[in-house]
Design an enzyme around this catalytic site. Structure first.
Site, PDB file in Angstrom:
ATOM      1  N   CYS A 113       0.602  -1.229  14.475  1.00 31.93           N
ATOM      2  CA  CYS A 113       1.753  -1.796  13.772  1.00 31.93           C
ATOM      3  C   CYS A 113       1.402  -2.148  12.324  1.00 31.93           C
ATOM      4  O   CYS A 113       1.180  -1.270  11.510  1.00 31.93           O
ATOM      5  CB  CYS A 113       2.285  -2.990  14.558  1.00 31.93           C
ATOM      6  SG  CYS A 113       3.966  -3.466  14.125  1.00 31.93           S
ATOM      7  N   HIS A 114       1.321  -3.431  11.978  1.00 27.07           N
ATOM      8  CA  HIS A 114       0.945  -3.877  10.645  1.00 27.07           C
ATOM      9  C   HIS A 114      -0.570  -4.083  10.509  1.00 27.07           C
ATOM     10  O   HIS A 114      -1.059  -4.391   9.427  1.00 27.07           O
ATOM     11  CB  HIS A 114       1.659  -5.190  10.294  1.00 27.07           C
ATOM     12  CG  HIS A 114       3.124  -5.032  10.045  1.00 27.07           C
ATOM     13  ND1 HIS A 114       4.041  -4.913  11.062  1.00 27.07           N
ATOM     14  CD2 HIS A 114       3.837  -4.978   8.890  1.00 27.07           C
ATOM     15  CE1 HIS A 114       5.252  -4.797  10.553  1.00 27.07           C
ATOM     16  NE2 HIS A 114       5.159  -4.830   9.236  1.00 27.07           N
TER      17      HIS A 114
END
Length: 188
Positions: A113-114
């Site tokens: 994800c991030h």
């Protein structure tokens, strides 16, 4: 996945407050079930707080405070996402140095994800094929990565995935990559 696939492998999970709950708990469960020993490493003292999609959630104990953590004590690294967690980690020199040490030593890293925001700060995104949450596409391209929209990408010792929806593929590829590291370590 066989229960002992990762037996004897020590995995650091670097997080601070605001990690996406399922991006830690899902991969951690898969790693533990494959026989790895997972330890939460954090700049926070005692406990870290999860984010569960739209709200604060559970707290987990910190196993090793970042200031005491030694990359050489671990065989692999997991970087969960969530917006808050990696945005905070990437501006902390000790966190960036910890992550960079894994890349410098050729140890496998998994970021979802991030999570790749912290990878960018180490300079290790350059020249790698990667994926992430879509909003990181430009950041990764600017850091020299070849960004692709796939559920899991493995390149040069790094596994990346886009989102919680990709956790099954992320877990599969992470365990595969980490098991190769286990094989190298035990052959030495």
């Amino acid at each position: 996945m066989a229960k002992d696939t990762l037996k004897g492998l020590n995995v650091a999970i670097l997080v601070t407050d605001g990690f996406e709950q399922v991006e830690l708990t899902g991969p951690r469960q898969a790693l533990d079930e494959a026989g790895a020993t997972t330890r939460i490493v954090s700049p926070k003292h005692r406990r870290v707080r999860a984010w569960n999609f739209t709200d604060w959630s559970m707290e987990l104990p910190v196993d090793v405070e970042l200031g005491q953590a030694k990359p050489e004590d671990f065989d692999a690294l997991l970087l969960p996402g969530g917006v808050i967690n990696p945005d905070s980690l990437r501006i902390q020199p000790d966190a960036v140095a910890f992550v960079k040490a894994f890349f410098d030593a050729g140890k496998p890293v998994a970021a979802i994800c991030h999570g790749p925001w912290t990878v960018i700060e180490t300079g290790s995104a350059r020249g790698r094929r990667m994926t992430s949450w879509p909003s990181l596409k430009t950041d990764l391209k600017n850091a020299g990565a070849d960004w692709v929209d796939q559920e899991a990408v493995v390149d040069k010792g790094l596994v990346t995935s886009r989102s919680p929806d990709d956790i099954p593929a992320f877990n599969r590829e992470t365990i595969k990559l980490f098991s190769e590291a286990r094989g190298r370590r035990h052959a030495a």
